[in-house]
Design a protein around this motif. Sequence first.
Motif, PDB file in Angstrom:
ATOM      1  N   ASP A 197      42.664  52.382  36.012  1.00  0.00           N
ATOM      2  CA  ASP A 197      42.804  52.225  34.564  1.00  0.00           C
ATOM      3  C   ASP A 197      42.429  50.806  34.143  1.00  0.00           C
ATOM      4  O   ASP A 197      41.759  50.594  33.138  1.00  0.00           O
ATOM      5  CB  ASP A 197      44.237  52.553  34.121  1.00  0.00           C
ATOM      6  CG  ASP A 197      44.551  54.033  34.332  1.00  0.00           C
ATOM      7  OD1 ASP A 197      43.597  54.808  34.550  1.00  0.00           O
ATOM      8  OD2 ASP A 197      45.744  54.393  34.301  1.00  0.00           O
ATOM      9  N   TYR A 198      42.863  49.845  34.949  1.00  0.00           N
ATOM     10  CA  TYR A 198      42.555  48.445  34.637  1.00  0.00           C
ATOM     11  C   TYR A 198      41.043  48.189  34.719  1.00  0.00           C
ATOM     12  O   TYR A 198      40.449  47.623  33.796  1.00  0.00           O
ATOM     13  CB  TYR A 198      43.315  47.523  35.603  1.00  0.00           C
ATOM     14  CG  TYR A 198      42.960  46.071  35.443  1.00  0.00           C
ATOM     15  CD1 TYR A 198      43.413  45.344  34.330  1.00  0.00           C
ATOM     16  CD2 TYR A 198      42.155  45.419  36.376  1.00  0.00           C
ATOM     17  CE1 TYR A 198      43.073  44.012  34.169  1.00  0.00           C
ATOM     18  CE2 TYR A 198      41.813  44.081  36.223  1.00  0.00           C
ATOM     19  CZ  TYR A 198      42.277  43.389  35.113  1.00  0.00           C
ATOM     20  OH  TYR A 198      41.930  42.066  34.956  1.00  0.00           O
ATOM     21  N   VAL A 199      40.431  48.626  35.815  1.00  0.00           N
ATOM     22  CA  VAL A 199      38.994  48.363  36.037  1.00  0.00           C
ATOM     23  C   VAL A 199      38.156  49.040  34.946  1.00  0.00           C
ATOM     24  O   VAL A 199      37.247  48.427  34.371  1.00  0.00           O
ATOM     25  CB  VAL A 199      38.566  48.871  37.439  1.00  0.00           C
ATOM     26  CG1 VAL A 199      37.055  48.837  37.611  1.00  0.00           C
ATOM     27  CG2 VAL A 199      39.228  48.013  38.515  1.00  0.00           C
ATOM     28  N   GLU A 218      42.741  40.143  42.767  1.00  0.00           N
ATOM     29  CA  GLU A 218      41.321  40.072  43.094  1.00  0.00           C
ATOM     30  C   GLU A 218      40.494  40.820  42.045  1.00  0.00           C
ATOM     31  O   GLU A 218      39.405  40.387  41.661  1.00  0.00           O
ATOM     32  CB  GLU A 218      41.054  40.673  44.486  1.00  0.00           C
ATOM     33  CG  GLU A 218      41.435  39.755  45.626  1.00  0.00           C
ATOM     34  CD  GLU A 218      40.689  38.427  45.592  1.00  0.00           C
ATOM     35  OE1 GLU A 218      41.256  37.458  45.052  1.00  0.00           O
ATOM     36  OE2 GLU A 218      39.546  38.351  46.082  1.00  0.00           O
ATOM     37  N   LEU A 219      41.029  41.946  41.571  1.00  0.00           N
ATOM     38  CA  LEU A 219      40.296  42.709  40.548  1.00  0.00           C
ATOM     39  C   LEU A 219      40.116  41.846  39.295  1.00  0.00           C
ATOM     40  O   LEU A 219      39.030  41.787  38.715  1.00  0.00           O
ATOM     41  CB  LEU A 219      41.033  44.012  40.208  1.00  0.00           C
ATOM     42  CG  LEU A 219      40.997  45.090  41.297  1.00  0.00           C
ATOM     43  CD1 LEU A 219      41.908  46.255  40.932  1.00  0.00           C
ATOM     44  CD2 LEU A 219      39.566  45.595  41.514  1.00  0.00           C
ATOM     45  N   ALA A 220      41.190  41.180  38.890  1.00  0.00           N
ATOM     46  CA  ALA A 220      41.116  40.351  37.674  1.00  0.00           C
ATOM     47  C   ALA A 220      40.114  39.214  37.869  1.00  0.00           C
ATOM     48  O   ALA A 220      39.271  38.957  37.009  1.00  0.00           O
ATOM     49  CB  ALA A 220      42.501  39.800  37.335  1.00  0.00           C
ATOM     50  N   ARG A 221      40.187  38.562  39.018  1.00  0.00           N
ATOM     51  CA  ARG A 221      39.268  37.442  39.287  1.00  0.00           C
ATOM     52  C   ARG A 221      37.816  37.918  39.298  1.00  0.00           C
ATOM     53  O   ARG A 221      36.936  37.317  38.685  1.00  0.00           O
ATOM     54  CB  ARG A 221      39.589  36.853  40.676  1.00  0.00           C
ATOM     55  CG  ARG A 221      40.430  35.621  40.640  1.00  0.00           C
ATOM     56  CD  ARG A 221      41.046  35.216  41.970  1.00  0.00           C
ATOM     57  NE  ARG A 221      40.344  35.515  43.210  1.00  0.00           N
ATOM     58  CZ  ARG A 221      39.486  34.695  43.828  1.00  0.00           C
ATOM     59  NH1 ARG A 221      39.196  33.523  43.295  1.00  0.00           N
ATOM     60  NH2 ARG A 221      38.940  35.029  44.981  1.00  0.00           N
ATOM     61  N   GLY A 222      37.569  39.016  39.979  1.00  0.00           N
ATOM     62  CA  GLY A 222      36.199  39.511  40.100  1.00  0.00           C
ATOM     63  C   GLY A 222      35.651  40.021  38.774  1.00  0.00           C
ATOM     64  O   GLY A 222      34.489  39.776  38.434  1.00  0.00           O
TER      65      GLY A 222
END
Length: 393
Positions: free
Chosen positions: A303-305, A378-382
């Motif tokens: 959902d975030y991605v 890591e998802l947020a950073r990427g």
Amino acid sequence: MQASFDLADRISRISESSTMKVAADADRLRREGVDVVDFGAGEPDFPTPENIKNAAVAAIAANFTKYTPTGGTMELKKAICDRHHDDYGSDYSPAECMVTVGGKHAVFNLMQALIGNGDEVIIPVPYWVTYKDVVNYAGGKCVFVPTDEASGFTFTAAKIAPHITDKTRLLIINSPNNPSGAVLSREEFERIYHLAAKRGIRLMTDECYCRFLYDSEPFSIASMPGAKDHVAVAGSLSKTYAMTGWRIGFALAAKPLIDAMMKLQSHTTSNPTSVSQKAAVEALRGSQESVPIMLAEYRKRRDYVVGRLRAIPGVKIAEPRGAFYAYPNISVAFRNGLHSAMQFSERLLSEAHVAVVPGEAFGTSEHVRLSYATSMTELARGLDRIEQFIRER
Ligand SMILES: Cc1ncc(COP(=O)(O)O)c(C=O)c1O
């Protein structure tokens, strides 16, 4: 100067796995001290559950460290058949089951046993990288069938039918799909099964991600009455139980096909690792509670991605319904000398230090695959980096 080698023709028909190449490129940068965010690996970031690890430790302590039967221990084959029965209602016996060195090995064995020179294999696009190489290695011919991006990369029996010829031998279905996360509806799967059965074509169902479904109930076409005559299952414990390194997969199929694959395996790996087989029995027979826990976490990340990617102007993404990959269309960034997903991925890695797999590996040229089997941090950073990279193009 490097000596030139006369290599066998069959090896020139295949190429290195692109997902492995991305991992190697990212690793090289990391060793140079670069802070890389890695969305390349199709690998759960969760540790293997404790009960499974403990079973392996106990196996070592008990000296269960020798050869086992080629197709795996009877104990494990029974556990695979029982789990498949309990999860999907199928009806396989241990003679119709073999344990392989990961799901990839089941796919390889199957292709070698079934596909000969000139045989056609229907593969919906996008597809998992390995299918085309193992078909080519066996001397077969891939027949790619496009799917509909606008409807979430779905495909139908009606789309497949015109591609069937008298040379068609096999149809490969991978649902949930790597890389798109598309899930075939039960009704459509049944229509495809009936089409294949009617035309005398075998159907290989790759169930590697079958337990990771966001909106639908687990289902296997192999549970259809009479399916054994037409369907071969390639399965894996790698993703379901976060066991990628243990290398345990399996095949379920009619006995003559299993016997043929077993012959090949007897001359290649001899058997899957004994200790891993004990761990696999525990994975299949022991507590299943880790599976819904991982699924809930993947759902949050999906959902975030999806939300983050949709917020980038011009990026389109079909919502993944299963597995743990996002497959956005990033063609909005194709300008100023950048014209393909391959170039996008190379530049994203070298300039923004984010590793993704280019769509060309999966048969499309406007997408990249992001694995969200990694932490929210890591998802947020990427995704911050991807957003900035696309906005600044
Ligand atoms: C669609 C699909 N099938 C099969 C496999 C094989 O997994 P393993 O060989 O680790 O069991 C993978 C791994 O990425 C996959 O994505």
